[in-house]
Design an enzyme around this catalytic site. Structure first.
Site, PDB file in Angstrom:
ATOM      1  N   PRO A   1       0.794  -1.212   0.000  1.00  0.00           N
ATOM      2  CA  PRO A   1       0.000   0.000   0.000  1.00  0.00           C
ATOM      3  C   PRO A   1       0.829   1.265   0.000  1.00  0.00           C
ATOM      4  CG  PRO A   1       0.117  -0.963   2.187  1.00  0.00           C
ATOM      5  CD  PRO A   1       1.164  -1.582   1.364  1.00  0.00           C
ATOM      6  N   GLU A   2       0.396   2.192  -0.793  1.00  0.00           N
ATOM      7  CA  GLU A   2       0.932   3.548  -0.725  1.00  0.00           C
ATOM      8  C   GLU A   2      -0.128   4.394  -0.019  1.00  0.00           C
ATOM      9  OE1 GLU A   2       2.801   4.830  -4.409  1.00  0.00           O
ATOM     10  OE2 GLU A   2       2.858   2.772  -5.099  1.00  0.00           O
TER      11      GLU A   2
END
Length: 279
Positions: A2-3
């Site tokens: 995840p960013e």
DNA sequence: CAAGTTACCTGACGGC
DNA sequence: TGCCGTCAGGTAACTT
């Protein structure tokens, strides 16, 4: 995995379920993540308390309790959070479970164990900013993040701009996907040395980073292989990728074949015509 | 000190 | 079928 957009989507998905519910149990796999899971402390501090606020700083989720403790979860590359019936068997790589009274359990699953679980007891955001986050740059949506800021931080540096915007000390939340997409949107070659970039180009880049991160949040994040929101949904921003993973495909703007180069060990995709700034 | 490289860990995939 | 190398959304600790 995840960013910033994916972490934010997870935060929004968790919100309706975790606030103001009495925590009745905590259990852990015993396996080490990036750090040892502080199981005893988690149990002491979380059981019988409630989460009263869920926030995000960089790619960390912050669960604030009614005792001024903060449970901090980083998802690493493959971390997932979801809700499950207590009688549902644990999955491989489930590392922490938080049980709520008369409700589903929150479970943290992380295949590669690059994530981390921390608890800061009787602390505040101000304390965290001076400890865990002391090295972190501004949030991309904070007022201080703009072209002028980037231009100032780039002075006397000659690293490639892609590494620069992925550096948490410069700005947080921008990982490999969104770095690639933002540089394409801004028309800047990922290998451009930052001290060669004009204020005008940095202004455009800062704006594109913000626009793309917001757009991705609206799309529920990007699901390449396994990203799921807290409610189990996949994101669809990947349908809007212009360059990420599109090595050899025609550029959507000019038709030139997109190229791939490895920068700092990370795959980087670009159009040599649309992103033609000098290296 | 800045920039580049490696390590952490598991699993999926492609080539042979 | 299986073995091997490569790669993956992140980050910190190394080395140069």
């Amino acid at each position: 995995m995840p960013e910033l957009p994916e972490v934010e989507v997870i935060r929004l998905g968790l919100l309706p379920y975790v606030l103001n519910r009495e925590i009745v149990s905590v259990s852990c796999s015993g396996k080490r993540l990036r750090n040892e899971i502080p199981y005893q402390l988690l149990k002491e501090r979380l059981v019988d308390s409630t989460f009263i606020k869920l926030s995000r700083r960089a790619k960390y989720l912050l669960f604030h309790t009614d005792r001024d403790d903060i449970l901090i979860i980083h998802l690493g590359m493959t971390g997932q959070l979801g809700f499950f019936e207590p009688n549902e068997p644990l999955k491989k790589h489930d590392h922490m479970t938080i049980g709520f009274r008369s409700d589903k359990e929150l479970r943290f699953n992380d295949t590669r164990r690059f994530g981390s679980i921390l608890i800061y007891s009787e602390t505040s955001m101000e304390n965290l900013e001076n400890s865990l986050f002391s090295h972190c740059g501004p949030e991309p949506f904070s007022p201080e993040f703009d072209g002028k800021y980037l231009h100032a931080r780039a002075r006397n540096k000659q690293q490639p701009v892609k590494n620069f915007i992925m550096d948490n000390r410069i700005v947080v939340g921008v990982g490999n996907i969104y770095a690639n997409e933002s540089l394409f949107a801004a028309g800047i070659h990922p290998l451009t040395r930052v001290n060669k970039i004009t204020l005008a180009d940095f202004t455009k880049l800062a704006t594109k980073i913000q626009e793309i991160l917001l757009w991705a949040i609206d799309c529920g994040g990007s699901t390449i292989s396994d990203f799921l929101s807290a409610s189990g949904n996949s994101g669809y921003f990947q349908a809007n990728f212009k360059v990420y993973g599109k090595n050899g495909e025609p550029c959507v703007q000019c038709g030139t074949h997109l190229e791939k180069v490895v920068i700092g060990g990370r795959a980087s995709f670009f159009c040599s015509k649309c992103q033609n700034s000098k290296c």
